[in-house]
Design a protein around this motif. Structure first.
Motif, PDB file in Angstrom:
ATOM      1  N   GLU A  41     -62.421 -30.018 -33.339  1.00  0.00           N
ATOM      2  CA  GLU A  41     -61.994 -31.396 -33.143  1.00  0.00           C
ATOM      3  C   GLU A  41     -61.672 -32.043 -34.494  1.00  0.00           C
ATOM      4  OE1 GLU A  41     -61.472 -32.731 -30.283  1.00  0.00           O
ATOM      5  OE2 GLU A  41     -62.384 -31.189 -29.006  1.00  0.00           O
ATOM      6  N   ILE A  42     -60.904 -33.105 -34.454  1.00  0.00           N
ATOM      7  CA  ILE A  42     -60.613 -33.885 -35.651  1.00  0.00           C
ATOM      8  C   ILE A  42     -61.863 -34.642 -36.073  1.00  0.00           C
ATOM      9  CG2 ILE A  42     -59.298 -35.884 -36.515  1.00  0.00           C
ATOM     10  CD1 ILE A  42     -57.030 -35.003 -34.640  1.00  0.00           C
ATOM     11  N   PHE A  43     -62.149 -34.634 -37.361  1.00  0.00           N
ATOM     12  CA  PHE A  43     -63.260 -35.424 -37.903  1.00  0.00           C
ATOM     13  C   PHE A  43     -62.859 -36.898 -37.820  1.00  0.00           C
ATOM     14  CE2 PHE A  43     -65.598 -37.135 -41.709  1.00  0.00           C
ATOM     15  CZ  PHE A  43     -66.862 -36.997 -41.171  1.00  0.00           C
ATOM     16  N   MET A  44     -63.591 -37.688 -37.058  1.00  0.00           N
ATOM     17  CA  MET A  44     -63.129 -39.026 -36.706  1.00  0.00           C
ATOM     18  C   MET A  44     -63.455 -40.109 -37.728  1.00  0.00           C
ATOM     19  SD  MET A  44     -61.264 -38.713 -34.174  1.00  0.00           S
ATOM     20  CE  MET A  44     -61.002 -40.476 -33.901  1.00  0.00           C
ATOM     21  N   ALA A  45     -64.256 -39.825 -38.738  1.00  0.00           N
ATOM     22  CA  ALA A  45     -64.551 -40.849 -39.738  1.00  0.00           C
ATOM     23  C   ALA A  45     -63.352 -41.022 -40.668  1.00  0.00           C
ATOM     24  CB  ALA A  45     -65.786 -40.467 -40.541  1.00  0.00           C
ATOM     25  N   PRO A 108     -57.699 -40.235 -39.046  1.00  0.00           N
ATOM     26  CA  PRO A 108     -57.788 -39.519 -37.763  1.00  0.00           C
ATOM     27  C   PRO A 108     -56.573 -39.740 -36.867  1.00  0.00           C
ATOM     28  CG  PRO A 108     -59.911 -40.491 -38.309  1.00  0.00           C
ATOM     29  CD  PRO A 108     -58.927 -41.027 -39.306  1.00  0.00           C
ATOM     30  N   GLN A 109     -56.010 -40.945 -36.893  1.00  0.00           N
ATOM     31  CA  GLN A 109     -54.829 -41.196 -36.065  1.00  0.00           C
ATOM     32  C   GLN A 109     -53.639 -40.371 -36.558  1.00  0.00           C
ATOM     33  OE1 GLN A 109     -52.863 -44.973 -36.450  1.00  0.00           O
ATOM     34  NE2 GLN A 109     -52.220 -45.017 -34.302  1.00  0.00           N
ATOM     35  N   GLU A 111     -53.739 -37.538 -38.190  1.00  0.00           N
ATOM     36  CA  GLU A 111     -53.986 -36.142 -37.853  1.00  0.00           C
ATOM     37  C   GLU A 111     -53.685 -35.871 -36.385  1.00  0.00           C
ATOM     38  OE1 GLU A 111     -57.300 -33.897 -39.392  1.00  0.00           O
ATOM     39  OE2 GLU A 111     -57.868 -35.559 -40.702  1.00  0.00           O
ATOM     40  N   ARG A 112     -54.063 -36.805 -35.510  1.00  0.00           N
ATOM     41  CA  ARG A 112     -53.814 -36.623 -34.086  1.00  0.00           C
ATOM     42  C   ARG A 112     -52.309 -36.564 -33.805  1.00  0.00           C
ATOM     43  NH1 ARG A 112     -55.636 -33.904 -30.875  1.00  0.00           N
ATOM     44  NH2 ARG A 112     -57.724 -34.746 -31.277  1.00  0.00           N
ATOM     45  N   GLU A 260     -68.334 -48.183 -39.494  1.00  0.00           N
ATOM     46  CA  GLU A 260     -67.796 -46.910 -39.013  1.00  0.00           C
ATOM     47  C   GLU A 260     -68.292 -45.719 -39.827  1.00  0.00           C
ATOM     48  OE1 GLU A 260     -63.656 -46.958 -36.813  1.00  0.00           O
ATOM     49  OE2 GLU A 260     -63.436 -47.549 -38.904  1.00  0.00           O
ATOM     50  N   ARG A 261     -68.416 -45.901 -41.123  1.00  0.00           N
ATOM     51  CA  ARG A 261     -68.853 -44.785 -41.950  1.00  0.00           C
ATOM     52  C   ARG A 261     -69.595 -45.307 -43.162  1.00  0.00           C
ATOM     53  NH1 ARG A 261     -65.717 -40.512 -45.834  1.00  0.00           N
ATOM     54  NH2 ARG A 261     -64.689 -42.413 -46.514  1.00  0.00           N
TER      55      ARG A 261
END
Length: 543
Positions: A41-45, A108-109, A111-112, A260-261
């Motif tokens: 999965e994509i790392f979402m941070a 993340p966006q 990358e998606r 968020e991070r």
């Protein structure tokens, strides 16, 4: 083993934004590619946060439309001192080559979006949850041993392998490459948050020697802060919610915000000895890592893949000799080093070690901004090293040259005189090698044999006319320069230029010289040139 037919042309190890962009570019060139990543999965941070106009131009080459992912255009970058106030700034409003000078984004966006484009790509196979174990370089390819997270193993053969597997790159280690450079002693706490009560619309560096703090806006109502750790402060202490709340208090006004991070990291400035060895190449953080002060980390990786993708494709498709691949390291490594040097210099301005250093550094900068020429160096980003090659795949400019060889051709808005369609010139030139005629048909003076040889090397032709010139029926793609920034500003009517797929100018001259220009470029691509630099066989295993 050497005679086994290759399973794919290119194996990409790592599917972050750099690896995914490379896969997309190779797909657009029709090159069979396999891309693997150990994560499923994509790392979402949030991680990378800034892109400049050059990076956006590369993403345009990947086929991403302007609205493919969310961006915030940054009008300026401000530098504040507790002693001198705003002592410097960089003006980032406006556009270069059809794109904003500076934007922030949500990684993340992006990358998606890149991954989603690959789902329907006919030339690309994606294998997530798959890790590289070892590489063996043979005469006509690279044998790669892979293992899936299910425990299943397999071996594939690729003509070339690209390591896009980050700063701890296994590919680089299997190459035996040192990762030279400096790891800064300073640790920094990065905080990404949403729903901040007093949002900003720019980037600011709070250059306080007690606690230097870069602060910036990002899409989705986000903001980012980076707080320098002081001596004696630990990761565990700084990542505690109460510590984060205390540091953010000047901006939160006591209100609850969504974090968020939170992470502590250490800056690095390192460059691999070479970006290639035989049939194996390094891109992005696998090849170089840079401090974040000029926002060039991901940008540099995107420059890498724009430079490398078409070269791999042309060699795989027999359009050019393997010697073309030598120019990747030759062109990219000097510019990477120059950008890292700039980032380190900017870091010294942002994180002075003590009050005396801050007083001297910021005082001098404040004084220099009163000199118009020196102020422009910073405000107009003139201190940024241009992405211009001293050596590489281009013809040395002749005295009459009107365009810079070894540098991208300016991108402008064009309009079709037949359909009134408007597009940026990179899209109009397409994904191939192209001879551009300015106000003239560039193919008119070519013999049939020369035109055929040009086509066999992936060459095409495009004509761009001055705005308002009557359009004559033509078999070539024909466009009109809407803004007049190419003609007569850059080149006169009757001029031709040969442009690489990454939009770098290879050669230019008057249209009467078109046959000679093409012959010289074809000779540069000829198999009679030096072959790919040999390298020892690569062996390695992941233990």
């Amino acid at each position: 083993m050497n005679q086994r037919e290759a399973d794919v042309d290119v194996l990409i190890v790592g599917m972050g934004p750099v690896g995914a962009a490379l896969a997309q570019l190779l797909n657009r060139h029709g090159t069979t590619t396999m891309v693997i990543d150990k994560a499923t999965e994509i790392f979402m941070a949030p991680r990378a946060i800034a892109l400049d106009n050059e990076a956006l131009r590369v993403l345009q080459m990947c086929g991403l439309e302007d609205d493919a992912f969310d961006k915030i255009a940054i009008p300026e970058v401000r530098m504040h001192s507790p002693l001198f106030g705003q002592y410097s700034r960089a003006v980032t409003a406006g556009a270069i080559d059809g794109h904003p000078k500076l934007v922030t984004f949500f990684q993340p966006q992006l990358e998606r979006v890149l991954r989603d484009r690959l789902v329907a790509s006919p030339c690309v196979t994606v294998a997530l949850g798959t890790s590289l174990v070892s590489l063996l370089q043979v005469d006509d390819g690279v044998m790669a041993d892979l293992v899936a997270d299910t425990g299943e193993t397999r071996q594939i053969k690729a003509r070339y392998v690209v390591g896009a597997d980050g700063a701890n790159s296994l590919v680089r280690r299997l190459l035996g490459q040192e990762f030279k450079g400096k790891t800064f002693a300073e640790d920094w706490l990065v905080v990404d948050a949403k729903r901040v009560p007093r949002p900003i619309d720019h980037v600011e560096f709070i250059c306080d020697p007690r606690r230097p703090t870069p602060h910036m806006v990002a899409p989705g109502g986000r903001q980012r802060w980076e707080f320098k750790l002081n001596p004696g402060e630990t990761r565990e202490e700084m990542e505690r919610p109460e510590t984060v709340a205390r540091l953010l208090r000047p901006w939160t006004e006591g209100q609850h915000i969504e974090i968020e991070r939170v992470a502590v990291y250490r800056f690095h400035a390192r460059v691999a000895e070479r970006f290639s060895a035989g049939r194996v190449f390094l891109v992005g953080d696998a090849a170089h890592i840079t401090p974040p002060f000029v926002g060039q980390g991901l940008v540099a990786g995107l420059r890498d893949v724009a430079n490398l993708a078409w070269k791999l494709s042309w060699v795989c498709q027999g359009r050019a000799s393997e010697s073309l691949l030598n120019s990747y390291d030759q062109e990219r490594r000097p510019h990477v080093k120059a950008m890292i040097d700039l980032a380190k210099m900017m870091g010294r301005l942002v994180m002075p070690s003590n009050h005396a250093a801050a007083f001297l550094t910021h005082g001098v900068m404040s004084a220099l901004t009163r000199v118009p020429r020196l102020r422009r160096l910073f405000e107009n980003l003139e201190i940024k090293p241009p992405n211009r090659f001293k050596h590489g795949f281009f013809i040395k400019a002749e005295r009459c040259a009107r365009l810079r060889h070894g540098e991208q051709m300016p991108q402008v808005w064009l309009r079709s005189p037949y359909t009134a369609e408007v597009m940026l010139s990179d899209d109009a030139l397409g994904t191939g090698l192209v001879m551009v005629g300015f106000g003239v048909d560039p193919s008119a003076g070519l013999s049939a044999d020369l035109a055929e040889a040009w086509s066999a090397c992936g060459g095409g032709f495009v004509q761009i006319n001055p705005r308002g010139k009557a359009a004559q029926p033509s078999a070539l793609p024909l466009w009109e320069d809407l803004g007049g920034s190419l003609m007569p500003t850059a080149v006169p009517v009757g001029w031709v230029a040969i442009v690489r797929p990454d939009k770098v100018v290879v050669h230019d001259g008057p249209c009467t010289e078109a046959p000679r220009l093409i012959r010289q470029v074809l000779a540069l691509m000829s198999p009679s040139n030096l072959r790919l630099t040999s390298a020892p066989a690569l062996t390695g295993a992941l233990h």
